[in-house]
Design an enzyme around this catalytic site. Sequence first.
Site, PDB file in Angstrom:
ATOM      1  N   SER A   1       0.836  -1.194   0.000  1.00 48.19           N
ATOM      2  CA  SER A   1       0.000   0.000   0.000  1.00 48.19           C
ATOM      3  C   SER A   1       0.869   1.240   0.000  1.00 48.19           C
ATOM      4  O   SER A   1       1.972   1.254   0.537  1.00 48.19           O
ATOM      5  CB  SER A   1      -0.948  -0.003   1.198  1.00 48.19           C
ATOM      6  OG  SER A   1      -0.481   0.890   2.182  1.00 48.19           O
ATOM      7  N   LYS A   2       0.334   2.250  -0.645  1.00 52.69           N
ATOM      8  CA  LYS A   2       1.053   3.502  -0.826  1.00 52.69           C
ATOM      9  C   LYS A   2       1.415   4.118   0.530  1.00 52.69           C
ATOM     10  O   LYS A   2       2.454   4.732   0.675  1.00 52.69           O
ATOM     11  CB  LYS A   2       0.134   4.415  -1.632  1.00 52.69           C
ATOM     12  CG  LYS A   2       0.663   5.778  -1.911  1.00 52.69           C
ATOM     13  CD  LYS A   2      -0.189   6.463  -2.943  1.00 52.69           C
ATOM     14  CE  LYS A   2      -1.186   7.405  -2.280  1.00 52.69           C
ATOM     15  NZ  LYS A   2      -1.977   8.176  -3.228  1.00 52.69           N
TER      16      LYS A   2
END
Length: 463
Positions: free
Chosen positions: A239-240
Amino acid sequence: MNSSGPRFRFAPSPTGFFHVGGARTALFNWALARSTGGIFVLRIEDTDEARNRPEWTDGILSALEWLGIDVSSPTFEGPYFQSTYADEHLRAAAKLFETGHAYYCEMSPDEIAERAKSEGVMGYNGWSRDLGLEPGPGRVLRFRVPEGSTIVRDQVRGDVEFDHSVIEDFVLVRSNGTPVFNLANVVDDMSMGITNVIRAEEHLPNTPKQQMIWTALDREPPAWGHVPVLVNEQRKKLSKRRDKVALEQYREEGFLADAMVNYLMTLGWSAGDDREILPWDEIVSLFALSDVNLSPAFFDVKKLAAFNGEYIRMMTDVEFVAACDPWLPPEWDRNTFAAIAPHVQPRLVTFSDVSGVVDFIFQEVEFDDSSWEKVMTTEVAGPLLDEAIQRYTDLDDWQADTLKAILEEVMEPFGLKLGKAQAPVRVAVTGRTVGPPLFESLEVLGKETTLSRMQVARGRISA
Ligand code: GLU
Protein backbone atom coordinates in the site's frame (compact mmCIF):
# COMPACT_ATOMS: atom_id res chain seq x y z
CA MET A 1 -3.73 -2.13 -36.40
CA ASN A 2 -1.67 -5.33 -36.45
CA SER A 3 -4.29 -8.04 -36.30
CA SER A 4 -2.24 -11.13 -37.09
CA GLY A 5 -0.42 -11.67 -33.77
CA PRO A 6 -1.76 -11.54 -30.23
CA ARG A 7 -2.53 -8.12 -28.82
CA PHE A 8 -1.71 -7.50 -25.18
CA ARG A 9 -2.38 -4.34 -23.28
CA PHE A 10 -1.46 -2.44 -20.19
CA ALA A 11 -4.26 -0.23 -18.94
CA PRO A 12 -3.15 1.87 -15.97
CA SER A 13 -5.37 4.37 -14.22
CA PRO A 14 -3.03 7.31 -13.66
CA THR A 15 -2.32 8.04 -10.00
CA GLY A 16 0.64 10.37 -10.18
CA PHE A 17 3.19 7.66 -9.48
CA PHE A 18 4.02 4.32 -11.05
CA HIS A 19 3.25 1.40 -8.73
CA VAL A 20 5.81 -1.43 -8.73
CA GLY A 21 2.90 -3.87 -9.13
CA GLY A 22 1.85 -2.03 -12.29
CA ALA A 23 5.43 -2.22 -13.47
CA ARG A 24 5.38 -5.98 -13.07
CA THR A 25 2.07 -6.27 -14.95
CA ALA A 26 3.44 -4.11 -17.74
CA LEU A 27 6.60 -6.23 -17.96
CA PHE A 28 4.68 -9.51 -18.05
CA ASN A 29 2.65 -8.16 -20.96
CA TRP A 30 5.71 -6.75 -22.68
CA ALA A 31 7.62 -10.03 -22.35
CA LEU A 32 4.70 -11.93 -23.87
CA ALA A 33 4.20 -9.42 -26.67
CA ARG A 34 7.90 -9.78 -27.48
CA SER A 35 8.05 -13.55 -27.39
CA THR A 36 4.88 -14.04 -29.44
CA GLY A 37 5.54 -11.36 -32.02
CA GLY A 38 2.50 -9.58 -30.69
CA ILE A 39 1.65 -6.02 -29.83
CA PHE A 40 1.67 -4.20 -26.50
CA VAL A 41 -1.06 -1.59 -26.34
CA LEU A 42 -0.89 1.17 -23.75
CA ARG A 43 -4.28 2.51 -22.74
CA ILE A 44 -4.53 5.23 -20.14
CA GLU A 45 -7.76 4.72 -18.19
CA ASP A 46 -8.32 8.35 -17.41
CA THR A 47 -12.11 8.55 -17.25
CA ASP A 48 -12.02 9.81 -13.71
CA GLU A 49 -11.68 13.63 -14.00
CA ALA A 50 -9.03 13.65 -11.31
CA ARG A 51 -6.92 11.26 -13.35
CA ASN A 52 -6.84 13.42 -16.42
CA ARG A 53 -3.49 15.09 -16.03
CA PRO A 54 -1.01 15.22 -18.91
CA GLU A 55 2.02 15.12 -16.60
CA TRP A 56 0.78 11.83 -15.16
CA THR A 57 0.76 10.31 -18.63
CA ASP A 58 4.30 11.59 -19.15
CA GLY A 59 5.24 9.87 -15.90
CA ILE A 60 3.79 6.57 -17.13
CA LEU A 61 5.62 6.80 -20.45
CA SER A 62 8.89 7.67 -18.81
CA ALA A 63 8.55 4.82 -16.30
CA LEU A 64 7.83 2.38 -19.14
CA GLU A 65 10.86 3.64 -21.06
CA TRP A 66 13.00 3.24 -17.96
CA LEU A 67 11.82 -0.37 -17.69
CA GLY A 68 12.95 -0.95 -21.26
CA ILE A 69 9.47 -0.92 -22.76
CA ASP A 70 10.42 0.88 -25.90
CA VAL A 71 7.53 3.13 -26.81
CA SER A 72 8.99 3.83 -30.24
CA SER A 73 9.29 0.16 -31.21
CA PRO A 74 6.81 -1.50 -33.58
CA THR A 75 5.75 -3.77 -30.71
CA PHE A 76 4.36 -0.77 -28.85
CA GLU A 77 1.05 0.88 -29.70
CA GLY A 78 -0.55 3.87 -28.01
CA PRO A 79 -1.04 5.57 -25.73
CA TYR A 80 -4.78 5.58 -26.18
CA PHE A 81 -6.91 7.55 -23.76
CA GLN A 82 -10.06 5.99 -22.44
CA SER A 83 -11.71 9.37 -21.92
CA THR A 84 -11.81 9.90 -25.69
CA TYR A 85 -13.94 6.83 -26.26
CA ALA A 86 -16.99 7.69 -24.14
CA ASP A 87 -19.23 7.70 -27.22
CA GLU A 88 -18.22 4.17 -28.11
CA HIS A 89 -18.88 3.01 -24.56
CA LEU A 90 -22.36 4.49 -24.73
CA ARG A 91 -23.03 3.02 -28.16
CA ALA A 92 -22.21 -0.41 -26.76
CA ALA A 93 -24.53 0.31 -23.83
CA ALA A 94 -27.33 1.23 -26.22
CA LYS A 95 -26.79 -2.00 -28.12
CA LEU A 96 -26.98 -4.01 -24.90
CA PHE A 97 -30.25 -2.24 -24.11
CA GLU A 98 -31.68 -2.85 -27.58
CA THR A 99 -30.80 -6.52 -27.51
CA GLY A 100 -32.37 -6.98 -24.09
CA HIS A 101 -29.10 -7.65 -22.29
CA ALA A 102 -29.55 -4.50 -20.26
CA TYR A 103 -32.42 -2.55 -18.78
CA TYR A 104 -33.03 0.75 -17.05
CA CYS A 105 -33.65 1.01 -13.36
CA GLU A 106 -34.62 4.04 -11.33
CA MET A 107 -34.25 2.74 -7.83
CA SER A 108 -32.04 4.88 -5.63
CA PRO A 109 -29.35 3.29 -3.46
CA ASP A 110 -31.51 3.97 -0.41
CA GLU A 111 -34.55 2.29 -1.92
CA ILE A 112 -32.43 -0.68 -2.90
CA ALA A 113 -31.00 -1.00 0.60
CA GLU A 114 -34.46 -0.81 2.15
CA ARG A 115 -36.00 -3.33 -0.19
CA ALA A 116 -33.06 -5.72 0.19
CA LYS A 117 -33.43 -5.50 3.94
CA SER A 118 -37.14 -6.14 3.92
CA GLU A 119 -36.78 -9.09 1.54
CA GLY A 120 -33.73 -10.48 3.32
CA VAL A 121 -31.49 -10.47 0.23
CA MET A 122 -28.01 -9.19 -0.43
CA GLY A 123 -27.96 -6.17 -2.70
CA TYR A 124 -29.99 -5.52 -5.82
CA ASN A 125 -32.31 -8.30 -6.80
CA GLY A 126 -33.29 -7.41 -10.36
CA TRP A 127 -36.43 -5.57 -9.24
CA SER A 128 -36.67 -3.35 -12.33
CA ARG A 129 -35.89 -6.10 -14.84
CA ASP A 130 -39.32 -6.33 -16.34
CA LEU A 131 -40.60 -2.80 -15.88
CA GLY A 132 -39.67 -1.88 -19.45
CA LEU A 133 -38.26 1.51 -18.43
CA GLU A 134 -36.92 3.74 -21.19
CA PRO A 135 -33.72 5.78 -20.74
CA GLY A 136 -34.34 8.86 -18.65
CA PRO A 137 -32.86 11.17 -16.06
CA GLY A 138 -31.94 9.49 -12.81
CA ARG A 139 -32.02 6.04 -14.39
CA VAL A 140 -29.06 3.66 -14.45
CA LEU A 141 -28.54 0.99 -17.08
CA ARG A 142 -28.09 -2.47 -15.59
CA PHE A 143 -26.81 -5.66 -17.12
CA ARG A 144 -29.31 -8.49 -17.05
CA VAL A 145 -27.20 -11.28 -15.54
CA PRO A 146 -28.52 -14.57 -16.95
CA GLU A 147 -29.04 -17.71 -14.92
CA GLY A 148 -26.18 -20.15 -14.74
CA SER A 149 -22.50 -19.57 -14.33
CA THR A 150 -19.48 -18.14 -16.09
CA ILE A 151 -16.26 -20.04 -16.49
CA VAL A 152 -13.25 -17.80 -16.78
CA ARG A 153 -10.44 -19.62 -18.57
CA ASP A 154 -7.46 -18.14 -16.83
CA GLN A 155 -3.98 -18.88 -18.10
CA VAL A 156 -2.53 -18.50 -14.64
CA ARG A 157 -5.22 -20.09 -12.48
CA GLY A 158 -6.94 -22.50 -14.80
CA ASP A 159 -10.73 -22.48 -15.03
CA VAL A 160 -12.47 -20.37 -12.42
CA GLU A 161 -16.22 -20.75 -12.20
CA PHE A 162 -18.48 -17.95 -10.99
CA ASP A 163 -22.05 -18.78 -10.09
CA HIS A 164 -24.37 -16.07 -11.38
CA SER A 165 -26.54 -16.32 -8.30
CA VAL A 166 -23.93 -14.23 -6.48
CA ILE A 167 -23.59 -11.60 -9.21
CA GLU A 168 -26.27 -8.93 -9.12
CA ASP A 169 -27.51 -7.08 -12.19
CA PHE A 170 -24.58 -4.69 -12.21
CA VAL A 171 -24.62 -1.11 -13.44
CA LEU A 172 -23.21 -0.33 -16.90
CA VAL A 173 -24.10 3.35 -17.14
CA ARG A 174 -24.56 5.60 -14.13
CA SER A 175 -27.59 7.84 -13.67
CA ASN A 176 -25.45 10.80 -14.80
CA GLY A 177 -24.87 9.05 -18.12
CA THR A 178 -21.26 8.03 -17.58
CA PRO A 179 -20.11 4.47 -18.32
CA VAL A 180 -18.67 2.42 -15.45
CA PHE A 181 -15.27 0.77 -15.43
CA ASN A 182 -16.37 -2.69 -16.53
CA LEU A 183 -18.14 -1.38 -19.60
CA ALA A 184 -15.46 1.10 -20.67
CA ASN A 185 -12.69 -1.44 -20.06
CA VAL A 186 -14.38 -4.14 -22.16
CA VAL A 187 -15.45 -1.86 -25.00
CA ASP A 188 -11.94 -0.47 -25.29
CA ASP A 189 -10.43 -3.94 -25.26
CA MET A 190 -12.82 -4.89 -28.05
CA SER A 191 -12.20 -1.89 -30.23
CA MET A 192 -8.46 -2.15 -29.70
CA GLY A 193 -8.55 -5.78 -30.81
CA ILE A 194 -7.14 -7.06 -27.54
CA THR A 195 -6.73 -10.82 -27.49
CA ASN A 196 -4.97 -11.26 -24.12
CA VAL A 197 -5.84 -9.52 -20.87
CA ILE A 198 -3.05 -10.02 -18.33
CA ARG A 199 -3.56 -8.02 -15.16
CA ALA A 200 -3.50 -8.06 -11.40
CA GLU A 201 -5.48 -10.63 -9.46
CA GLU A 202 -7.58 -7.92 -7.84
CA HIS A 203 -9.49 -7.64 -11.11
CA LEU A 204 -10.57 -11.27 -11.11
CA PRO A 205 -13.99 -10.48 -9.55
CA ASN A 206 -14.65 -8.12 -12.50
CA THR A 207 -13.86 -10.76 -15.04
CA PRO A 208 -17.13 -12.78 -15.06
CA LYS A 209 -19.04 -9.53 -15.52
CA GLN A 210 -16.69 -8.45 -18.28
CA GLN A 211 -16.91 -11.82 -19.97
CA MET A 212 -20.73 -11.59 -19.89
CA ILE A 213 -20.50 -8.23 -21.65
CA TRP A 214 -18.18 -9.68 -24.32
CA THR A 215 -20.61 -12.52 -24.92
CA ALA A 216 -23.67 -10.29 -24.92
CA LEU A 217 -22.00 -8.14 -27.57
CA ASP A 218 -21.38 -11.28 -29.63
CA ARG A 219 -17.66 -11.26 -29.26
CA GLU A 220 -15.18 -13.93 -28.23
CA PRO A 221 -13.67 -12.96 -24.85
CA PRO A 222 -9.90 -12.55 -24.66
CA ALA A 223 -7.55 -15.02 -23.02
CA TRP A 224 -7.37 -13.96 -19.39
CA GLY A 225 -4.45 -14.12 -16.98
CA HIS A 226 -4.61 -12.80 -13.43
CA VAL A 227 -1.24 -12.52 -11.76
CA PRO A 228 -0.79 -12.72 -7.98
CA VAL A 229 -0.75 -9.57 -5.87
CA LEU A 230 2.42 -8.14 -4.37
CA VAL A 231 2.61 -8.16 -0.58
CA ASN A 232 4.96 -6.72 2.01
CA GLU A 233 6.90 -8.48 4.76
CA GLN A 234 3.73 -8.79 6.86
CA ARG A 235 2.03 -10.45 3.88
CA LYS A 236 -0.22 -7.44 3.49
CA LYS A 237 -1.04 -6.10 0.06
CA LEU A 238 1.46 -3.36 -0.84
CA SER A 239 0.00 0.00 0.00
CA LYS A 240 1.05 3.50 -0.83
CA ARG A 241 0.76 4.57 2.81
CA ARG A 242 2.72 1.70 4.33
CA ASP A 243 5.21 0.65 1.70
CA LYS A 244 7.60 2.13 -0.78
CA VAL A 245 5.63 1.35 -3.93
CA ALA A 246 6.59 4.11 -6.36
CA LEU A 247 8.93 2.94 -9.09
CA GLU A 248 10.18 6.51 -9.40
CA GLN A 249 11.48 6.37 -5.86
CA TYR A 250 13.67 3.35 -6.57
CA ARG A 251 14.90 5.01 -9.70
CA GLU A 252 15.82 8.13 -7.74
CA GLU A 253 17.66 6.07 -5.16
CA GLY A 254 19.93 4.69 -7.80
CA PHE A 255 18.47 1.29 -8.52
CA LEU A 256 19.38 0.03 -11.97
CA ALA A 257 16.53 -0.50 -14.39
CA ASP A 258 17.91 -3.90 -15.41
CA ALA A 259 18.02 -5.07 -11.81
CA MET A 260 14.52 -3.78 -11.14
CA VAL A 261 13.16 -5.46 -14.26
CA ASN A 262 14.82 -8.76 -13.48
CA TYR A 263 13.61 -8.65 -9.88
CA LEU A 264 10.03 -7.77 -10.83
CA MET A 265 9.95 -10.66 -13.29
CA THR A 266 10.82 -13.08 -10.50
CA LEU A 267 7.79 -12.02 -8.44
CA GLY A 268 5.45 -14.92 -8.98
CA TRP A 269 7.54 -16.48 -11.74
CA SER A 270 10.79 -18.37 -11.95
CA ALA A 271 12.79 -19.72 -14.84
CA GLY A 272 12.35 -23.23 -13.50
CA ASP A 273 15.94 -23.68 -12.35
CA ASP A 274 17.89 -22.02 -9.54
CA ARG A 275 18.87 -19.01 -11.52
CA GLU A 276 17.27 -15.74 -10.61
CA ILE A 277 19.62 -13.32 -12.31
CA LEU A 278 18.79 -13.61 -15.98
CA PRO A 279 19.29 -11.33 -18.94
CA TRP A 280 16.12 -9.86 -20.35
CA ASP A 281 16.31 -11.75 -23.63
CA GLU A 282 16.42 -15.02 -21.79
CA ILE A 283 13.52 -13.99 -19.57
CA VAL A 284 11.51 -13.22 -22.69
CA SER A 285 12.23 -16.59 -24.20
CA LEU A 286 11.40 -18.50 -21.00
CA PHE A 287 8.51 -16.53 -19.56
CA ALA A 288 5.14 -18.30 -19.63
CA LEU A 289 1.93 -17.55 -17.78
CA SER A 290 1.49 -21.23 -17.01
CA ASP A 291 4.61 -20.97 -14.83
CA VAL A 292 3.30 -18.03 -12.84
CA ASN A 293 2.22 -19.22 -9.42
CA LEU A 294 -0.86 -18.37 -7.46
CA SER A 295 0.47 -17.30 -4.10
CA PRO A 296 0.97 -13.63 -3.30
CA ALA A 297 4.49 -12.50 -4.16
CA PHE A 298 6.61 -10.86 -1.48
CA PHE A 299 8.10 -7.62 -2.75
CA ASP A 300 11.31 -7.82 -0.75
CA VAL A 301 13.26 -4.59 -0.87
CA LYS A 302 16.33 -6.34 0.58
CA LYS A 303 16.28 -8.86 -2.19
CA LEU A 304 15.85 -6.11 -4.73
CA ALA A 305 18.95 -4.47 -3.24
CA ALA A 306 20.85 -7.74 -3.58
CA PHE A 307 19.82 -7.95 -7.24
CA ASN A 308 21.00 -4.40 -7.70
CA GLY A 309 24.38 -5.23 -6.17
CA GLU A 310 24.67 -8.19 -8.55
CA TYR A 311 23.92 -5.99 -11.53
CA ILE A 312 26.42 -3.39 -10.36
CA ARG A 313 29.10 -6.09 -10.14
CA MET A 314 28.32 -7.25 -13.67
CA MET A 315 29.22 -3.83 -15.07
CA THR A 316 32.60 -3.22 -16.65
CA ASP A 317 34.87 -0.65 -14.94
CA VAL A 318 34.01 1.88 -17.59
CA GLU A 319 30.27 1.29 -17.33
CA PHE A 320 30.44 1.53 -13.58
CA VAL A 321 32.33 4.83 -13.57
CA ALA A 322 29.91 6.25 -16.11
CA ALA A 323 26.89 5.09 -14.09
CA CYS A 324 28.28 6.73 -10.95
CA ASP A 325 28.88 10.04 -12.65
CA PRO A 326 25.44 11.61 -12.11
CA TRP A 327 25.64 10.69 -8.44
CA LEU A 328 28.90 12.54 -7.77
CA PRO A 329 29.26 16.27 -7.10
CA PRO A 330 30.54 17.93 -10.28
CA GLU A 331 33.64 19.33 -8.58
CA TRP A 332 35.06 15.92 -7.62
CA ASP A 333 37.92 14.88 -9.86
CA ARG A 334 36.76 12.06 -12.14
CA ASN A 335 40.21 10.54 -12.61
CA THR A 336 40.60 10.21 -8.87
CA PHE A 337 37.19 8.61 -8.71
CA ALA A 338 38.07 6.19 -11.50
CA ALA A 339 41.10 5.10 -9.47
CA ILE A 340 39.02 4.14 -6.41
CA ALA A 341 35.94 2.96 -8.36
CA PRO A 342 37.05 -0.68 -8.83
CA HIS A 343 37.29 -0.97 -5.04
CA VAL A 344 33.85 0.52 -4.48
CA GLN A 345 32.01 -1.46 -7.14
CA PRO A 346 32.09 -4.87 -5.42
CA ARG A 347 30.31 -3.53 -2.35
CA LEU A 348 27.92 -0.93 -3.64
CA VAL A 349 24.19 -1.58 -3.28
CA THR A 350 22.66 1.52 -4.85
CA PHE A 351 24.20 4.46 -6.65
CA SER A 352 22.81 6.96 -4.21
CA ASP A 353 25.31 5.54 -1.69
CA VAL A 354 28.38 6.09 -3.81
CA SER A 355 29.24 9.65 -2.85
CA GLY A 356 29.00 8.85 0.85
CA VAL A 357 31.41 5.97 0.42
CA VAL A 358 34.19 7.95 -1.26
CA ASP A 359 33.62 11.49 0.02
CA PHE A 360 36.66 11.33 2.31
CA ILE A 361 38.87 11.28 -0.77
CA PHE A 362 37.54 14.57 -2.04
CA GLN A 363 36.91 16.56 1.09
CA GLU A 364 38.24 17.23 4.57
CA VAL A 365 37.86 14.41 7.05
CA GLU A 366 35.03 14.66 9.49
CA PHE A 367 35.52 12.37 12.42
CA ASP A 368 32.53 10.29 13.27
CA ASP A 369 32.20 10.45 17.08
CA SER A 370 31.37 6.83 17.71
CA SER A 371 34.12 5.58 15.37
CA TRP A 372 36.60 7.84 17.16
CA GLU A 373 35.45 6.69 20.56
CA LYS A 374 35.68 3.04 19.62
CA VAL A 375 39.06 3.07 17.91
CA MET A 376 41.12 6.11 18.85
CA THR A 377 40.69 6.00 22.62
CA THR A 378 42.40 2.61 22.90
CA GLU A 379 45.89 2.49 24.31
CA VAL A 380 47.52 1.24 21.14
CA ALA A 381 46.03 3.79 18.74
CA GLY A 382 48.58 6.56 19.42
CA PRO A 383 51.74 4.47 19.44
CA LEU A 384 50.63 2.48 16.41
CA LEU A 385 49.93 5.65 14.44
CA ASP A 386 53.35 7.06 15.48
CA GLU A 387 55.07 4.01 14.13
CA ALA A 388 53.01 3.90 10.95
CA ILE A 389 53.55 7.60 10.29
CA GLN A 390 57.27 7.13 10.61
CA ARG A 391 57.47 4.15 8.29
CA TYR A 392 55.12 5.69 5.70
CA THR A 393 57.13 8.92 5.74
CA ASP A 394 60.18 7.00 4.62
CA LEU A 395 58.29 5.20 1.86
CA ASP A 396 58.71 6.16 -1.77
CA ASP A 397 56.84 3.29 -3.40
CA TRP A 398 53.35 4.49 -2.44
CA GLN A 399 51.31 1.46 -3.44
CA ALA A 400 48.56 -0.50 -1.76
CA ASP A 401 50.58 -3.72 -1.43
CA THR A 402 53.57 -1.97 0.07
CA LEU A 403 51.41 0.09 2.41
CA LYS A 404 49.81 -3.08 3.62
CA ALA A 405 53.11 -4.95 4.05
CA ILE A 406 54.47 -2.09 6.12
CA LEU A 407 51.46 -1.95 8.39
CA GLU A 408 51.78 -5.68 8.92
CA GLU A 409 55.30 -5.16 10.13
CA VAL A 410 54.26 -2.24 12.31
CA MET A 411 51.48 -4.18 14.00
CA GLU A 412 53.61 -7.15 14.98
CA PRO A 413 55.11 -5.81 18.21
CA PHE A 414 51.61 -4.65 19.26
CA GLY A 415 50.31 -8.18 18.89
CA LEU A 416 47.47 -6.99 16.63
CA LYS A 417 45.77 -8.63 13.70
CA LEU A 418 45.38 -6.68 10.49
CA GLY A 419 41.75 -5.76 11.08
CA LYS A 420 42.51 -4.16 14.44
CA ALA A 421 45.72 -2.52 13.22
CA GLN A 422 43.97 -0.96 10.21
CA ALA A 423 41.28 0.65 12.31
CA PRO A 424 43.23 3.65 13.67
CA VAL A 425 44.71 4.36 10.24
CA ARG A 426 41.26 4.14 8.68
CA VAL A 427 39.63 6.43 11.23
CA ALA A 428 42.55 8.87 10.90
CA VAL A 429 42.27 9.03 7.14
CA THR A 430 38.55 8.55 6.49
CA GLY A 431 36.95 9.61 9.76
CA ARG A 432 35.05 6.34 10.19
CA THR A 433 35.45 2.63 10.71
CA VAL A 434 33.95 1.42 7.45
CA GLY A 435 34.76 2.23 3.87
CA PRO A 436 36.48 0.98 0.74
CA PRO A 437 39.57 -1.22 1.13
CA LEU A 438 42.03 0.80 3.18
CA PHE A 439 45.35 0.48 1.39
CA GLU A 440 43.83 1.13 -2.02
CA SER A 441 42.22 4.22 -0.52
CA LEU A 442 45.57 5.40 0.82
CA GLU A 443 47.16 4.84 -2.55
CA VAL A 444 44.51 6.97 -4.26
CA LEU A 445 44.72 9.66 -1.58
CA GLY A 446 48.49 9.94 -2.03
CA LYS A 447 51.31 10.16 0.41
CA GLU A 448 51.02 13.78 1.37
CA THR A 449 47.33 13.79 2.21
CA THR A 450 47.49 10.44 3.97
CA LEU A 451 50.36 11.50 6.19
CA SER A 452 48.95 14.87 7.02
CA ARG A 453 45.64 13.28 8.04
CA MET A 454 47.41 10.71 10.17
CA GLN A 455 49.30 13.49 11.89
CA VAL A 456 46.20 15.53 12.54
CA ALA A 457 44.51 12.49 14.08
CA ARG A 458 47.59 11.69 16.14
CA GLY A 459 47.54 15.23 17.51
CA ARG A 460 43.86 14.90 18.29
CA ILE A 461 44.52 11.73 20.31
CA SER A 462 47.09 13.53 22.45
CA ALA A 463 44.82 16.49 22.92
N1 GLU B 1 -7.28 0.56 -15.09
C1 GLU B 1 -7.24 -0.62 -14.29
C2 GLU B 1 -6.28 -0.48 -13.15
O1 GLU B 1 -5.38 0.32 -13.23
C3 GLU B 1 -6.73 -1.81 -15.03
C4 GLU B 1 -7.72 -2.50 -15.75
C5 GLU B 1 -7.27 -3.72 -16.46
O2 GLU B 1 -6.07 -4.02 -16.52
O3 GLU B 1 -8.15 -4.35 -16.98
O4 GLU B 1 -6.43 -1.17 -12.18
